[in-house]
Design a protein around this motif. Structure first.
Motif, PDB file in Angstrom:
ATOM      1  N   ARG A  17       2.344  82.296 -24.585  1.00 56.56           N
ATOM      2  CA  ARG A  17       1.662  81.011 -24.374  1.00 56.56           C
ATOM      3  C   ARG A  17       2.539  79.815 -24.714  1.00 56.56           C
ATOM      4  N   LEU A  31      -1.969  78.733 -29.806  1.00 57.81           N
ATOM      5  CA  LEU A  31      -1.095  79.689 -29.124  1.00 57.81           C
ATOM      6  C   LEU A  31      -1.542  81.120 -29.375  1.00 57.81           C
ATOM      7  N   HIS A  69       5.834  84.171 -28.215  1.00 57.71           N
ATOM      8  CA  HIS A  69       4.552  84.364 -27.560  1.00 57.71           C
ATOM      9  C   HIS A  69       4.549  83.810 -26.147  1.00 57.71           C
ATOM     10  N   SER A  83      -8.403  88.029 -22.631  1.00 51.98           N
ATOM     11  CA  SER A  83      -7.269  87.427 -23.323  1.00 51.98           C
ATOM     12  C   SER A  83      -6.916  86.063 -22.756  1.00 51.98           C
ATOM     13  N   ASP A  84      -6.354  85.220 -23.621  1.00 53.61           N
ATOM     14  CA  ASP A  84      -5.810  83.943 -23.155  1.00 53.61           C
ATOM     15  C   ASP A  84      -4.298  84.048 -22.930  1.00 53.61           C
ATOM     16  N   ASP A  85      -3.731  85.239 -23.069  1.00 53.12           N
ATOM     17  CA  ASP A  85      -2.296  85.427 -22.827  1.00 53.12           C
ATOM     18  C   ASP A  85      -2.079  85.545 -21.317  1.00 53.12           C
TER      19      ASP A  85
HETATM   20 MG    MG Z   1      -4.047  85.377 -27.041  1.00 54.07          MG
END
Ligand code: MG
Ligand code: WAQ
Length: 265
Positions: free
Chosen positions: A47, A19, A45, A194-196
């Motif tokens: 994610r 996450l 978060h 980013s992976d967000d």
């Molecule tokens: Mg991230």
């Protein structure tokens, strides 16, 4: 540095995988507040909800901390993801990454670099010529820690970026991480977005150009992001990983801000 510091690392995950995480390097009196902030951040978060939150704290002797200056920051205005990725690719080529390696890494991050098309917990190591992946664990990758900026550097950066829409935690933390990566042995460049799902910006860093940001490297809503550290062929991977994971770096000065913030130390 004459006071000892503490390295604090947070990592949160659930059944879907990684996450979020965070790493800082702080004086002892900041630890209690930071532990609470990191736990809250993991619980709120974009994610998803965590099933595990791990927070690790390690003492870092003052004598081992290297002081450094953050990279220059440049924002390249791009209209959309396609032009952002094309500009990031050009930046990687300019840094000395081969077209093959740049294209491979962009495609891998875009499709989820961990097995099963997930986001990785850490970064890929990529041979800057062949584009071959070199990290020993493709789900974990290499996770950089033991770095931060001083309160003075953070205050100055905050003042300069205030009102620009760029004074984000994402930018501060990414700048510190990228600054440390640039100091590591064998590094040619870094690519990140980013992976967000709510954060579309990313960057390419290199020694020559510093931290070059692109506001759109992925579509809003996508949870696929990641990092690639491009290394010179023949780089000693054990020494590189040891530096990235263990060498404490404190950034006590910032670099220049281009183009419109027009600041240089
Ligand atoms: Mg991230
Ligand atoms: N070490 C190595 N890789 C990491 C680390 C770390 N400490 N932290 C994150 N990663 C990898 C991991 O694969 C994540 O999935 C991926 O990077 C993205 O992490 O406006 O927010 O924390 O200038 O989502 C860049 C643009 C924001 C900021 C990057 O990354 C700006 C960001 P995130």
């Amino acid at each position: 540095m004459n006071t000892d510091l503490f390295s604090i690392r947070m990592r949160a995950a659930n059944a879907d995988g990684h996450l979020c995480g965070a790493e800082q390097l702080v004086p002892v009196e900041q630890l209690p507040g930071l532990i609470v902030r990191m736990a809250k951040r993991a619980q709120n978060h974009s994610r998803g909800n965590p099933e595990t939150i791990r927070i690790s704290i390690d003492a870092v002797p003052a004598a081992t901390v290297h002081l450094a200056q953050l990279p220059d920051i440049t924002t390249v205005v791009v209209a959309d993801v396609a032009s952002g990725r094309a500009a990031a690719r050009a930046e990687l080529l300019r840094a000395g990454v081969s077209a093959l390696a740049a294209d491979r890494a962009i495609a891998i991050v875009a499709n989820g670099a961990a097995p099963g098309g997930q986001a990785m917990r850490g970064a890929m190591l990529v041979d800057a010529d062949s584009g071959e992946r070199l990290e020993s664990d493709p789900a974990r990758g290499v996770r950089v820690s033991r770095m931060d900026m001083s309160a003075t550097a953070a205050d100055l950066l905050g003042q300069l970026l205030k009102g620009s829409g760029r004074d984000t935690v994402h930018l501060r933390e990414a700048l510190v991480l990228a600054g440390k990566v640039l100091l590591a042995p064998g590094i040619v460049a870094e690519l990140c977005w980013s992976d967000d799902p709510d954060y579309t910006a990313g960057y390419v860093t290199s020694k020559a150009r510093g931290y070059v940001r692109f506001p759109h490297l992925k579509e809003r809503g996508s949870s696929l992001g990641g990092r690639a550290f491009f290394v010179r062929p023949g780089t000693d991977r054990a020494a590189l990983s040891a530096f990235l994971q263990r060498q404490p770096i404190l950034f006590e000065a910032i670099g220049c801000l281009h183009p419109d913030e027009a600041y240089c130390p």
